[in-house]
Design an enzyme around this catalytic site. Structure first.
Site, PDB file in Angstrom:
ATOM      1  N   GLY C 468     -24.606 -36.528  -6.680  1.00  0.00           N
ATOM      2  CA  GLY C 468     -25.286 -36.829  -5.380  1.00  0.00           C
ATOM      3  C   GLY C 468     -24.160 -36.992  -5.090  1.00  0.00           C
ATOM      4  N   GLY C 705     -15.648 -39.828  -3.248  1.00  0.00           N
ATOM      5  CA  GLY C 705     -16.375 -40.870  -3.560  1.00  0.00           C
ATOM      6  C   GLY C 705     -16.925 -41.981  -3.188  1.00  0.00           C
ATOM      7  N   GLU C 706     -15.226 -42.377  -2.739  1.00  0.00           N
ATOM      8  CA  GLU C 706     -14.906 -43.995  -2.683  1.00  0.00           C
ATOM      9  C   GLU C 706     -14.531 -44.259  -1.353  1.00  0.00           C
ATOM     10  OE1 GLU C 706     -16.217 -44.594  -6.923  1.00  0.00           O
ATOM     11  OE2 GLU C 706     -15.574 -46.400  -5.605  1.00  0.00           O
TER      12      GLU C 706
END
Ligand SMILES: Cc1cc2nc3c(=O)[nH]c(=O)nc-3n(C[C@H](O)[C@H](O)[C@H](O)COP(=O)(O)OP(=O)(O)OC[C@H]3O[C@@H](n4cnc5c(N)ncnc54)[C@H](O)[C@@H]3O)c2cc1C
Ligand code: SF4
Ligand code: FES
Ligand code: FES
Lengths: 331, 178, 739
Positions: C468, C705-706
């Site tokens: 995703g 992403g983080e």
């Protein structure tokens, strides 16, 4: 799910015959509670009697000025029905505060009345639960009971009733119509659900061979002064920690009649008509609302993680009554 | 490796499993006949029997909305209903929204607004949004948020989902072409 | 033709597949004769199985087998065989290995039947007797048992410096507080699932939900003794993972076991309840002590964390190191220890360690700012670290100042009255809070392969994943831009163990890691093409160097004179080639390693809290992120938006509640484990701060992403304080804590 057989009933008489013939048979309407529990092996019916094709849908006026909700009317049908929105907005709002649009499109009036507790131990067959298996003990009393009851609990069970719709119906003093092998009877809303006592396995006073055919709303809908307040752990799609249905009749700033029903705090939608009368003839002030809140919760008992509900319920009652006392009810 | 103990015919015979029934579903406009046991949910019927895996299973308990489809035009969670109860019904799934190569306006808006990441909640979101627009109850972004709250997106694409739906709703799409 | 793609808001290349239902996830491969496995989970937390009675289940026609520890075949014996790329030190859990119960709801049997429903029913008929042992699942009661875990690869153990104890004792301003947080579960929307398709020759195609197809392939080959040619793992679409799919999950083991023993194609999907029976973000207890001068200058930082791990593995994550990194301070004491509990091993969940560590640190900084009476941003600027003091290295880039500034501007921070309870509308208390965030810009080694065919179409591949995150799209953009091709002419393949070697997809390192490999392989193709183009008789590029051409619009074009150009197709044709195929590997260089490489952020939030009822709504969030070059602002924004939403969950909703009497997680469903729904989310703005970084990696991109989630919980907790005057240091901040 266990293995079961399926029949579709075409009329009430057949449905009743089918259910009487098999002690472990169950009706299925929207299925949103029953199938959920069957997948958890909590409900294991031998036979499902599909009642969705009975002519028990619809919402019709009654001669006494009230409305009759068919047992198969969906939550959506009821919540968005023009007459309900106009005359019983409390009910409409309570329903729309529950579940999700998809579930409300399936869930029925009858099924909502009979939905079972969301107690996590009841749902998890690896843990003891008196409601599932009488006598084995209640895991919630000393366990994770954030969602559990603070009123009307017993040593056997502290589960809470999860419905929103029923809280509004309790405040509106609806009447449940049921038909059994011996004919039709009506059950006042307050007498429909039970407290756990030492038979927590029995949720309601409906008999195994009876079917709910509808719910009657009395003529008075408290459209002017009402509020449904639902407090939960996220903004939507969550069961109530505490909910309050407040309905007032007012003359200027004076309360002539008050109805208060609480959700999420007891094994049934909680009402105490005696205490409500405290408000009659009183003016709509925070102090008066506080007094009635204190009185309603005077016997409340917490069990650890749900203790906060006692205070929360009081605050919620005060808020709901304040909202209801405004003419343009906001909730 | 132990092989399966041979169950003798007698014991086998006493075990009653649900018998299959033939039902008819009109799925995305096509009439489908399937033999199905009562314990098969509409969701599993679509995914396992009809090969329509576009409809997702996120929880199987009505708690996420991934399985949302339209039955007779209304959005429902297909995991909490039995297929057999819908004999004769019209079912619309994500596979039935586009017209050939032409995407449904909501599908298009979801792509443009990047209203998804992993895509697993997406078919449910889109079917739910079709239902939402048809219901006509959402008048504001706030209403859309509330009335789309039955569809969880763990990737957290909510802001873009709302933007996509708003755009289509402004276009005046009733979202009912199938 | 538009062939400049990097940095453009291109819509996902897999978007169409995802909105039409065509994208297939692991449980969606149907073949005739497929059988279904349903997992039976243990009812107790610790002890052993004394009896397991499968007769009733097996009696049902259509039930093929019940796999248990009693009939499990002899498989690999060493712990090593069960280990994987991401495994922490210890003995990995082996499904159905023996009758020992190590945690509640561990898999104890797999029922395989003709249909899913039958397997599910039969699973309810498996009768299991247990002998219970006493279990321990309560971190708070077991904290004295904390010990130093064996370190994990890539996770540096905390290093202290100076003398924090002394500096703290001597500091004029002292703050010492404890913070705690519960177990969280990743709960991606797609449940873990595996479909094993068995070919006639016995070869297995394993469609698995995973973040690392090669990691799973290695694991399965080691455990079951397959050769890589006989077992291929595929995962073209992953319905979210957030770290839950870094390690092989037990359903893949069980599905392969069943396929191997039954010689059938098998699907095993976990139930949502079972999504709470493997990895999780660990519960944690932290203490932060800050010593400062009256103006807020930090003189001592002590950050101690105690988290849980399982009885069988030492899981640890980078919780406390950030406190030695983010602010300049010469006296720093850090410690991270763990307690063994009777739970499954925790694992990496979106920004592992940083979510907890920054929650404590950034709340403590807010408390300090309030104590010394300066603005929280000013406190952070005063203690701004220009160098990484943990490692003694310069930063490759660090635009955190700009994050503070631009975020604050966008949010309107300057209008904030620092006094708690100073903003309200009727019953509603309004609070504004902020926090900073940091996450590593990892870069590791990966390979990629590229094939350019005579028709000018390019296929690039690597065995990475797209959970995703947009990997398909970003890699397509990089490759297309490198060769000057339109997006439509480029295909990126991933999620197949037979592709070029790639690490698991995680840690926000995929963009840089796989992106660098894609860039490298495209460079090779460029070189080849350029050689071919120059060899054409009378080539307009005959006297040009590779450095002096651009690949645009399907052509190789001279920098100086754009009329001098050769199309790629022409070059291929003249060279008589039907295809150019190249492979490349790229990893960090020694030069890169001279720098500390981190992404940074600043998060600003507005909460509205019902004064009486305690209900909290997060009305506004501004996230300002400095993460180097943004490859695709559209997908990048989505990453950060989604991470902020998850951060709202961490702050206010998410908690896996254990009933310690049973040692069992009781909120094991999506009705009781609350994650944010649409109505929980209001205005979120994402700002990408300009950050030029040539040193971090060949792409200059740090990964996204983080970083978006780090700092969110602290920013919300700080806003709650600002609204109410109450410091809630125990997550999640549910309304009962405010009553
Ligand atoms: C995720 C989730 C969230 C939810 N959130 C909420 C919420 O916030 N608030 C809320 O109020 N509810 C909520 N619900 C519950 C939902 O409202 C109920 O499940 C629903 O109302 C039940 O109606 P049904 O028709 O689907 O019942 P069914 O599942 O069909 O039946 C339930 C029971 O009633 C019996 N029954 C049904 N109809 C009749 C009848 N006419 N006569 C006799 N017996 C009958 C059935 O035999 C069965 O035992 C939620 C449900 C889910 C799954
Ligand atoms: S509270 Fe009631 S339903 Fe819950 S465990 Fe106890 S007995 Fe069961
Ligand atoms: S799968 Fe049906 S609601 Fe989650
Ligand atoms: S896009 Fe992944 S869950 Fe919504």
């Amino acid at each position: 799910m266990n293995s079961f057989s399926y029949t579709r009933a075409d009329d009430v008489a057949t449905a009743l015959r089918e259910v009487a013939a098999d002690g472990a048979a169950k009706f299925i309407a929207g299925g949103t509670n029953l199938i959920d529990l069957m997948k958890e092996n909590v409900e294991r019916p031998s036979r499902l009697i599909d009642i969705t094709r009975l002519t028990l849908g619809g919402i019709r006026p009654r001669s006494d000025g009230g409305l009759r909700l068919g047992a198969l009317a969906t939550n959506t049908d009821v919540a968005y029905h023009k007459e309900i929105e106009r005359r019983y907005p409390l009910l409409s709002k309570a329903i729309l505060a529950g579940a999700s649009p998809q579930l409300r499109n399936m869930a029925t009036v009858g099924g909502n009345l009979l939905q079972r507790t969301r107690c996590c131990y009841f749902y998890d067959t690896a843990t003891p639960c008196n409601k599932r298996t009488p006598g084995v003990g209640c895991s919630a009393i000393a366990g994770f009971n954030r969602a559990h009851a603070i009123l009307g609990t017993s040593a056997a069970c502290i589960a809470s009733h999860p419905s929103d719709m029923c809280v509004a119906l309790a405040a509106l003093e609806a009447v449940v119509r049921v038909t059994g092998s011996v004919g039709e009877r009506v059950v006042p809303f307050a007498a429909f659900h039970r407290l756990p006592g030492d038979t927590p396995n029995i949720d309601t006073n409906l008999q195994a061979d009876e079917i709910i055919t509808g719910v009657d709303l009395p003529a008075r809908g408290f459209a002017e002064h009402h509020a449904y307040l639902k407090i939960r752990d996220r903004a939507s799609y969550a069961f109530a920690l505490v909910s309050v249905a407040a309905a007032l009749e007012m003359d200027g700033n004076t309360i002539t009649e008050a109805r208060l029903a609480l959700g999420g705090v007891a094994h049934k939608p909680w009402r105490d008509p005696q205490t409500e009368t405290m408000l009659h003839g009183q003016s709509a002030t925070r102090e008066n609302f506080k007094r009635v809140a204190e009185a309603l919760l005077r016997d409340a008992k917490g069990f650890g993680r749900n203790r906060f509900k006692i205070e929360l319920a009081k605050l919620a009652i005060v808020r709901a009554l304040s909202q209801a006392s405004f003419k343009e009810a906001h909730s | 490796m132990n092989s399966k103990p041979k169950a003798d015919a007698a014991t086998k015979a006493t075990v009653s499993l649900p018998t299959k029934n033939g039902i008819t579903l009109k799925v995305n406009g096509a009439v489908k006949q399937i033999e199905i046991a009562p314990w098969t949910t509409l969701l599993d019927a679509l995914r396992e029997h009809l090969g329509l895996t576009g409809t997702k299973k996120g929880c199987d308990h009505g708690q996420c909305g991934a399985c949302t489809v339209l039955v007779n035009g209304k959005r429902i969670t297909s995991c909490l209903t039995l297929a057999i109860m819908h004999d004769g019904a019209e079912v619309t799934t994500i596979e039935g929204l586009a017209e050939g190569e032409v995407l449904h306006p909501l599908q298009k808006a979801f792509v443009e607004h990047d209203a998804f990441q992993c895509g697993y909640c997406t078919p449910g979101q889109i079917c739910s949004a079709v239902g939402l627009l048809r219901e006509g109850k959402a008048k504001s972004p706030e209403d859309i948020r509330e009335l789309m709250s039955g569809n969880i997106c763990r990737c957290g694409a909510y802001a873009n989902i709302v933007a996509a739906i708003e755009q289509v709703s402004r276009m005046g799409e009733r979202g009912d072409e199938e | 033709m538009r062939t400049e793609h990097i940095g453009k808001p291109i819509s996902r290349v897999d978007g169409r597949a995802k909105v039409t239902g065509a994208a297939k996830y692991a449980a969606e491969y149907n073949v005739p004769g497929l059988v279904y496995g349903v997992v039976v989970s243990s009812a107790i937390a610790k002890g052993r199985i004394t009896r397991i009675d499968v007769a009733e289940a097996l009696r049902l026609p259509g039930v093929l087998q019940v796999f248990t520890h009693e009939n499990s075949p002899l498989l690999a014996q060493s712990d090593n065989s069960y280990s994987d790329e991401v495994a922490p030190p210890g003995s990995p859990f082996r499904p159905l290995h023996d009758g020992e119960i190590r945690y509640s709801a561990q898999p104890v049997a797999l029922v395989v039947a003709d249909t899913f429903e039958l397997a599910h029913y039969a699973a309810s008929l498996v009768r299991i007797g247990y002998e219970r042992d006493a279990h321990a699942t309560n971190l708070n009661e077991e904290r004295e048992r904390a010990y130093q875990p064996r370190p994990r690869e890539f996770i540096p153990p905390p290093e202290s410096r100076g003398n924090a104890e002394k500096a703290f004792a001597e500091a004029i301003v002292r703050l010492e507080e404890e913070y705690s947080a519960p177990i969280e579960h990743h709960n991606p929307m797609e449940p873990f699932a595996t479909t094993v398709l068995r070919e006639e020759n016995g070869r297995l195609l394993v469609y698995d939900k995973t973040q690392g197809v090669q990691n799973v392939q290695n694991y399965l080959c080691n455990v079951f003794g397959y050769s890589k040619g006989d077992l291929r793992v595929l995962s073209p679409f992953v319905g979210g993972a957030f770290g839950a799919g870094l390690r092989p999950v037990y359903q893949v083991f069980l599905a392969v076991l069943a396929a191997r023993e039954l010689k059938r194609s098998v699907r095993v999907s976990l139930m949502r309840q079972q999504m709470f029976t493997f990895t999780h973000r660990p519960a944690i207890w932290q203490r932060v002590a800050l010593g400062a001068a009256p103006d807020g200058t930090l003189e001592a930082i002590t950050h101690k964390a105690i988290a849980e791990t399982s009885q069988f593995e030492d899981y640890s994550e980078t919780v406390v190191n950030w406190s030695g990194l983010l602010y300049r301070c010469d006296n720093v004491e850090l410690s991270h220890t763990v307690v063994k509990l009777d739970l499954h091993t925790p694992g990496d969940m979106r920004a592992p360690g940083a979510v907890w560590g920054l929650h404590a640190l950034e709340c403590a900084m807010d408390e300090l700012a309030f104590k010394v009476g300066i603005d929280p941003i000013e406190l952070r600027l005063k203690n701004y670290a220009e160098r990484d003091q943990n490692e003694g290295k310069p930063f490759s880039s660090k635009e955190l100042r700009a994050c503070y500034r631009l975020g604050a501007e966008k949010f309107g921070w300057a209008r904030r009255n620092p006094q708690p309870r100073s903003m309200r509308e009727g019953n509603v208390l309004i609070g504004w809070g902020m926090a900073g965030g940091v996450w590593e810009a990892f870069h590791i080694t990966a390979d990629a392969k590229a094939t350019l065919t005579a028709d000018g179409r390019l296929t690039v591949s690597s065995a990475t994943a797209d959970i995703g995150t947009g990997t398909y799209t970003i890699m397509t953009q990089i490759a297309a831009e490198m060769l000057g091709l339109p997006i439509e002419d480029v295909t990126f393949k991933l999620g197949d163990s037979s592709l070029s070697k790639s690490p698991v997809e995680g840690g926000s390192f995929t963009a840089s890691t796989v992106g660098s490999a894609v860039k490298a392989v495209c460079e090779k193709i460029r070189k080849k093409l350029f050689q071919l183009a120059r060899k054409i008789d009378g080539s307009p590029l005959a006297n040009t160097k590779l450095d002096n051409v651009r690949f645009v619009d399907g052509q190789i074009r001279s920098h100086n004179d754009s009329s001098r150009a050769v199309s790629l197709i022409e070059a291929m044709r003249h060279g008589g080639l039907s295809a150019i195929e190249e492979k490349a590997s790229a990893g960090p260089t020694p030069e890169q390693m001279q720098y500390s490489r981190f992404a940074h952020s600043a998060v600003f939030t507005e909460v509205r809290i019902d004064e009486d009822l305690g209900t909290i709504r997060v009305m506004r969030v501004v996230g300002a992120v400095a993460a180097g070059r943004i490859l695709n602002p559209k997908t990048a924004r989505s990453q950060v938006l989604g991470a902020i939403v998850m951060g709202i969950g961490t702050a206010l909703e998410e908690e896996s509640v254990i009933d310690h009497t049973f040692g069992r997680i009781m909120t094991h469903n999506l009705a009781d484990y609350h994650v944010p729904v649409n109505a929980d989310v209001h205005d979120i703005e994402v700002i990408f701060v300009q950050e030029q970084d040539e040193a971090v990696n060949p792409l200059g991109a740090k990964g996204l992403g983080e970083i978006g989630i780090v700092g969110v919980a602290a920013a919300i907790a700080n806003a709650v304080f600002h609204a109410t005057g109450k410091r809630i240091r125990d997550l999640p901040i549910t309304l009962d804590k405010l009553l």
